[in-house]
Scaffold this motif. Structure first.
Motif, short mmCIF file in Angstrom:
data_model
loop_
_atom_site.label_atom_id
_atom_site.label_comp_id
_atom_site.label_asym_id
_atom_site.label_seq_id
_atom_site.Cartn_x
_atom_site.Cartn_y
_atom_site.Cartn_z
N ASN A 2 10.67 -45.01 31.43
CA ASN A 2 11.19 -44.84 30.10
C ASN A 2 10.66 -43.61 29.37
N GLN A 4 10.67 -40.36 27.57
CA GLN A 4 11.76 -39.65 26.90
C GLN A 4 11.65 -38.14 27.07
N VAL A 65 14.55 -36.27 28.94
CA VAL A 65 15.07 -36.85 30.17
C VAL A 65 16.58 -37.03 30.13
N GLU A 66 17.11 -37.43 29.00
CA GLU A 66 18.52 -37.82 28.93
C GLU A 66 19.50 -36.79 29.51
N ALA A 69 19.04 -36.72 33.40
CA ALA A 69 18.78 -38.02 34.05
C ALA A 69 19.56 -38.21 35.35
N LEU A 72 17.49 -36.71 38.13
CA LEU A 72 16.06 -36.98 38.07
C LEU A 72 15.73 -38.24 38.87
N LYS A 73 14.70 -38.13 39.70
CA LYS A 73 14.19 -39.29 40.44
C LYS A 73 12.71 -39.45 40.14
N TRP A 74 12.28 -40.69 39.96
CA TRP A 74 10.87 -41.00 39.75
C TRP A 74 10.31 -41.43 41.09
N PRO A 84 8.27 -37.51 37.80
CA PRO A 84 9.67 -37.12 37.72
C PRO A 84 9.94 -35.87 38.55
#
Length: 116
Positions: A2, A4, A65-66, A69, A72-74, A84
């Motif tokens: 989460n 941001q 991030v939005e 996203a 993006l991979k965690w 990230p």
């Protein structure tokens, strides 16, 4: 995750080049890995100490991030901590804020006050 805002440290020269092209492709190790490495607020100081020790004239990119996203991979790194990773080029338009990161008299990086 989460978060941001995520963070990217790079040299002032790398950021100037990204601005001239409108996008950041990553450092050579990013290109070799196939993604651009980012840090979270919690991992930023360790990233600076581990990968940028003694380097001055750095920039710190703040990236929401939005807008990125979808690419993006965690993924786990250092002891299983999730980092990230951006599997795309970073448009300079997606960078919310840029700060200078300098070394103090003990050669420790000084983060912006709101990130300490």
């Amino acid at each position: 995750m989460n978060e941001q805002i995520i963070y990217r440290v790079l040299g002032s020269d790398e950021w100037a080049e990204a601005l001239s092209h409108g996008e950041y492709l990553g450092a050579p190790h990013d290109v070799a890995d196939g993604f651009i490495h980012f840090s979270t607020r919690d991992t930023l100081a360790a990233t600076l100490a581990l990968h940028y020790a003694g380097r001055n004239h750095l920039k710190l990119l703040h990236v929401p991030v939005e807008p990125i996203a979808a690419h993006l991979k965690w993924e786990p790194a250092r002891g299983g901590t999730l980092f990230p990773h951006l599997y795309a080029r970073l448009s300079v338009q997606d960078v919310f804020r840029v700060d200078d990161v300098r070394l103090d008299e003990n050669d420790v990086h000084v983060l912006p006050e709101d990130l300490r």
